[in-house]
Design an enzyme around this catalytic site. Structure first.
Site, PDB file in Angstrom:
ATOM      1  N   ASP A 130       0.829  -1.194   0.000  1.00  0.00           N
ATOM      2  CA  ASP A 130       0.000   0.000   0.000  1.00  0.00           C
ATOM      3  C   ASP A 130       0.872   1.257   0.000  1.00  0.00           C
ATOM      4  OD1 ASP A 130      -2.647   0.808  -0.260  1.00  0.00           O
ATOM      5  OD2 ASP A 130      -2.679   1.538   1.811  1.00  0.00           O
ATOM      6  N   CYS A 185     -15.438 -14.022 -12.935  1.00  0.00           N
ATOM      7  CA  CYS A 185     -16.656 -13.189 -12.865  1.00  0.00           C
ATOM      8  C   CYS A 185     -17.759 -13.721 -13.778  1.00  0.00           C
ATOM      9  CB  CYS A 185     -16.345 -11.748 -13.262  1.00  0.00           C
ATOM     10  SG  CYS A 185     -15.447 -10.805 -12.010  1.00  0.00           S
ATOM     11  N   CYS A 188     -21.630 -12.331 -14.369  1.00  0.00           N
ATOM     12  CA  CYS A 188     -22.117 -11.604 -13.180  1.00  0.00           C
ATOM     13  C   CYS A 188     -21.893 -10.093 -13.324  1.00  0.00           C
ATOM     14  CB  CYS A 188     -21.379 -12.123 -11.955  1.00  0.00           C
ATOM     15  SG  CYS A 188     -21.710 -11.205 -10.443  1.00  0.00           S
ATOM     16  N   CYS A 191     -21.672  -6.310  -8.763  1.00  0.00           N
ATOM     17  CA  CYS A 191     -20.985  -5.151  -8.174  1.00  0.00           C
ATOM     18  C   CYS A 191     -21.380  -3.865  -8.903  1.00  0.00           C
ATOM     19  CB  CYS A 191     -19.473  -5.345  -8.170  1.00  0.00           C
ATOM     20  SG  CYS A 191     -18.782  -5.803  -9.756  1.00  0.00           S
ATOM     21  N   CYS A 195     -23.466  -1.100  -6.479  1.00  0.00           N
ATOM     22  CA  CYS A 195     -22.764   0.087  -5.982  1.00  0.00           C
ATOM     23  C   CYS A 195     -23.783   1.200  -5.730  1.00  0.00           C
ATOM     24  CB  CYS A 195     -21.720   0.551  -7.002  1.00  0.00           C
ATOM     25  SG  CYS A 195     -21.023   2.154  -6.564  1.00  0.00           S
ATOM     26  N   CYS A 211     -17.090   7.343  -6.042  1.00  0.00           N
ATOM     27  CA  CYS A 211     -16.849   6.198  -5.159  1.00  0.00           C
ATOM     28  C   CYS A 211     -16.777   6.665  -3.700  1.00  0.00           C
ATOM     29  CB  CYS A 211     -15.549   5.493  -5.553  1.00  0.00           C
ATOM     30  SG  CYS A 211     -15.119   4.154  -4.428  1.00  0.00           S
ATOM     31  N   CYS A 237     -15.790   1.731   2.124  1.00  0.00           N
ATOM     32  CA  CYS A 237     -17.071   1.213   1.615  1.00  0.00           C
ATOM     33  C   CYS A 237     -16.822  -0.211   1.135  1.00  0.00           C
ATOM     34  CB  CYS A 237     -17.576   2.080   0.464  1.00  0.00           C
ATOM     35  SG  CYS A 237     -19.032   1.376  -0.354  1.00  0.00           S
ATOM     36  N   CYS A 240     -19.359  -3.199  -2.891  1.00  0.00           N
ATOM     37  CA  CYS A 240     -19.104  -3.959  -4.118  1.00  0.00           C
ATOM     38  C   CYS A 240     -18.383  -5.270  -3.831  1.00  0.00           C
ATOM     39  CB  CYS A 240     -18.358  -3.119  -5.163  1.00  0.00           C
ATOM     40  SG  CYS A 240     -16.803  -2.421  -4.596  1.00  0.00           S
ATOM     41  N   CYS A 244     -20.638  -9.428  -3.851  1.00  0.00           N
ATOM     42  CA  CYS A 244     -19.901 -10.261  -4.811  1.00  0.00           C
ATOM     43  C   CYS A 244     -20.097 -11.743  -4.483  1.00  0.00           C
ATOM     44  CB  CYS A 244     -18.430  -9.865  -4.720  1.00  0.00           C
ATOM     45  SG  CYS A 244     -17.336 -10.807  -5.767  1.00  0.00           S
TER      46      CYS A 244
END
Ligand code: B12
Ligand code: SF4
Ligand code: SF4
Length: 366
Positions: A130, A185, A188, A191, A195, A211, A237, A240, A244
């Site tokens: 990060d 995915c 699908c 998400c 959202c 966002c 948040c 999403c 899933c």
């Protein structure tokens, strides 16, 4: 020692240190990530974020991190998502799962064990997690840790996306992953539709201006049009990821090393709005708060209070009134919004004039 044997040793050491997955890739530039960052910035989708957007070349050319680097050892750290229900009778702000405990510290510690192993056999290393120096998802994708979902998160096959990511940059030659993880995915789109602010504007493309995970970290006002959708989110948040299916199939099991993250899932917002600057920043811990200025968390708390407070609770009305009267134009404007949202319209006239307050008074009721 052969590179394959060293890689197997590193994988074993990393998993023993608590990493959920370990993968390897070269230090070749991440050209797709670079192009995506440039495109998003050009289209304004970055919403003023710094991070990897500040110097995209630096974040996508891992050789810049360590002279003579040859490989990346990428690791994923699983975090706990189980949380108690919000405390009854107390307006509370929700904290996203990744931010309840400093999981990056745990991740860095596990990666440091891998780095120590490399150093012991004569290689140089640097741990990044990060950090603006590396686009972590691009590294995880190319190291075969997981696939990138339409919500842009990296999902590990059979294990979902509740992971933080980091890497050891090293001078060692290690066998790079050759097979990408198959996209799981399929058709699908949960998400995208789940959202609350329609921030995923196309599969794999996020508009940070919408966002909530960014808006609660960004300086300035929370855009009026997203304040109701912000609901009780004080920081981060998870929607999403919560919608899933691969995460839902897993349920919320807790692995032994994850720690009691649930205890910080809720922050009582009246207490936060009564707290001193030092107390507010102690609550924030290592959260990203612009300029480490507590007013941005108070701003978030006012929006949460407007959304979940009870107008009949005298403490709610008193706190909103105190902030409406604030000489901090940003906070007074958010308090005016909260007052109207709660039906405490009699407080609105008490706000001192200022650009944000005036705009708020002239806006339509939330
Ligand atoms: C900036 C940033 C944010 C921003 C922007 C996120 C974004 N999606 O761009 C904000 C503040 C909104 C944010 C939010 C969150 N973040 Co963040 N964030 C970062 C940061 C610092 C840089 C990410 C970046 O460079 N984005 C730039 C864009 C261009 O990258 P990208 O979206 O991956 O782009 C690729 C895709 O678009 C793909 N693509 C293009 N077309 C298509 C089409 C399809 C169909 C698909 C599938 C893909 C695809 O190609 C691009 C290039 O590879 C990293 C840490 C780091 N140093 O890397 C953490 C990081 C990405 N965040 C992380 C987390 C945990 C979160 C949150 C879950 C936190 C929360 N609960 O609030 C949310 C998730 C929101 C979301 N859906 O992304 C983790 C992700 C872990 C994981 N499993 O993926 C990271 C890696 C931090 C870490 N070290 O663990 N984050
Ligand atoms: S983090 Fe929240 S607001 Fe951002 S894309 Fe995911 S669901 Fe939407
Ligand atoms: S919700 Fe569906 S489309 Fe979105 S990341 Fe998860 S599996 Fe992929």
């Amino acid at each position: 020692m052969s590179t394959a044997v060293l890689a197997e040793d590193l994988r074993r050491v990393g998993l023993a240190a608590g990493l959920a997955a370990v993968g390897f890739t070269s230090v070749e530039p991440f050209t797709e990530a670079r192009a995506a960052i440039d495109d998003r910035r050009a289209a304004g989708l970055d919403g003023g974020m710094q991070f990897t957007f500040r110097n995209p070349a630096r974040s996508t050319e891992p050789e810049r991190i360590l002279a003579g680097a040859r490989s990346l050892v990428v690791g994923a750290w699983r975090y706990d998502v189980a949380a108690p229900a919000s405390p009854p009778g107390e307006p509370s702000g929700r904290v996203a799962a990744y931010a309840r405990v400093d999981h990056y510290a745990d991740l860095r510690q596990a990666l440091a064990v891998v780095a120590d192993h490399l150093e012991a056999v004569g290689h140089r290393t640097r741990v990044v997690a990060d950090d603006n120096a590396l686009a972590d998802r691009a590294a995880a994708l190319r190291a075969g840790i997981g696939w990138q979902g339409k919500n842009t998160n990296i999902l590990l096959p059979g294990r979902g996306s509740w992971f933080v990511l980091g890497a050891v940059v090293t001078s060692a030659d290690l066998p790079p992953a050759t097979q990408p993880v198959v996209d799981g995915c399929g058709p699908c789109t949960r998400c995208l539709t789940g959202c609350p602010t329609d921030a995923i504007i196309a599969p794999g493309v996020l508009d940070a201006r919408r966002c909530l995970a960014w808006l609660v970290q960004a300086p300035g006002e929370i855009p009026r049009e997203h304040r109701v959708a912000m609901g009780d989110r004080l920081y981060g948040c998870d929607d999403c990821q919560e919608v899933c299916p691969p995460n839902r199939w897993l349920g919320h099991e807790v692995e032994p090393h994850m720690g009691p993250g649930g205890s910080r899932a809720w922050v009582p917002v009246l207490d936060l709005l009564d707290a001193t600057d030092d107390e507010v920043m102690a609550t924030a811990g290592r959260w990203y708060v612009p300029r480490r200025d507590p007013r941005f968390l108070r701003r978030n708390a006012l929006v949460v209070l407007g959304n979940v407070g009870d107008r009949a609770d005298p403490r709610v009305a008193a706190v909103v009134e105190r902030y409406v009267r604030s000489d901090d134009d940003l906070l007074a404007a958010h308090a005016v919004w909260a007052a109207r949202r709660l039906g405490l319209d009699q407080l609105v006239a008490l706000a001192p004039a200022g650009p944000a307050v005036d705009a708020e008074r002239n806006a339509l009721a939330p």
